[in-house]
Design an enzyme around this catalytic site. Structure first.
Site, short mmCIF file in Angstrom:
data_model
loop_
_atom_site.label_atom_id
_atom_site.label_comp_id
_atom_site.label_asym_id
_atom_site.label_seq_id
_atom_site.Cartn_x
_atom_site.Cartn_y
_atom_site.Cartn_z
N HIS A 1 -30.81 6.46 15.28
CA HIS A 1 -31.37 7.18 16.43
C HIS A 1 -32.84 6.85 16.61
O HIS A 1 -33.49 6.31 15.72
CB HIS A 1 -31.17 8.69 16.30
CG HIS A 1 -31.87 9.33 15.13
ND1 HIS A 1 -31.24 9.58 13.92
CD2 HIS A 1 -33.14 9.77 14.97
CE1 HIS A 1 -32.10 10.15 13.09
NE2 HIS A 1 -33.27 10.26 13.68
N GLU B 1 -37.61 6.41 9.61
CA GLU B 1 -36.69 7.28 8.87
C GLU B 1 -35.56 6.41 8.34
O GLU B 1 -35.02 5.57 9.07
CB GLU B 1 -36.14 8.36 9.82
CG GLU B 1 -35.18 9.34 9.14
CD GLU B 1 -34.67 10.42 10.12
OE1 GLU B 1 -35.02 10.36 11.31
OE2 GLU B 1 -33.91 11.29 9.67
N HIS C 1 -40.30 8.50 16.01
CA HIS C 1 -39.84 7.70 14.87
C HIS C 1 -38.56 6.96 15.24
O HIS C 1 -37.94 7.26 16.27
CB HIS C 1 -39.62 8.56 13.62
CG HIS C 1 -38.50 9.57 13.73
ND1 HIS C 1 -38.69 10.85 14.22
CD2 HIS C 1 -37.18 9.48 13.41
CE1 HIS C 1 -37.53 11.51 14.19
NE2 HIS C 1 -36.59 10.70 13.71
CO CO Z 1 -34.78 11.50 12.95
#
Ligand code: CO
Length: 139
Positions: free
Chosen positions: A8, A130, A81
């Site tokens: 994502h 991440e 992110h």
């Molecule tokens: Co995230």
């Protein structure tokens, strides 16, 4: 370390409700999850599905939310992110640390219910990154 799929893109927003309207009414998103609180991370989260990945909308939850400072610098919100999957979270953490990159905290359960950690943006070409264990049964 084996780089997996882009899971994502994290987008900080002052209002998940406003962002949902934007992705639904302007971008034509048809699969938008229900927003939910993640008190341990100090955020409210909502996933917008696209055909090949997701947008993770994140709104501050509580006074010391980790994204408050980001929203002070970017009051309209912004790209926060990116998240990549890896087959083994512990192998990935050791890999980054061995290379001298700053891993931010121990692996913890993220918004998808799988272990995640973040790598400092200054060690990642300016991108807060991440790393997530590939969700079981995914894809
Ligand atoms: Co995230």
């Amino acid at each position: 370390m084996i780089l997996g799929r882009l899971n994502h893109v994290g987008v900080a927003t002052p209002s998940i409700a406003d962002s949902i309207a934007l992705y639904r009414d302007v971008m034509g998103a048809t699969a938008i999850g229900a927003p939910f609180d993640l008190p341990a991370q100090g955020v409210k989260v909502c996933f917008v599905d696209t055909p090949n990945t997701q947008i993770e909308l994140i709104e501050p939850l509580g006074a010391d939310s980790p994204i408050r400072a980001f929203l002070e610098k970017n009051p309209a919100g912004g790209q926060h992110h990116v998240c990549y999957e890896v087959p083994d979270i512990h192998v990935a953490k050791a890999w980054f640390e061995e290379k001298g990159l700053r891993v931010l905290g121990e692996p913890r359960i993220g918004a998808h219910g799988t272990p995640i950690f973040f790598v400092h943006p200054r060690d990642m070409g300016g991108v807060l990154t991440e790393i997530m264990a590939t969700p079981k049964g995914a894809h």
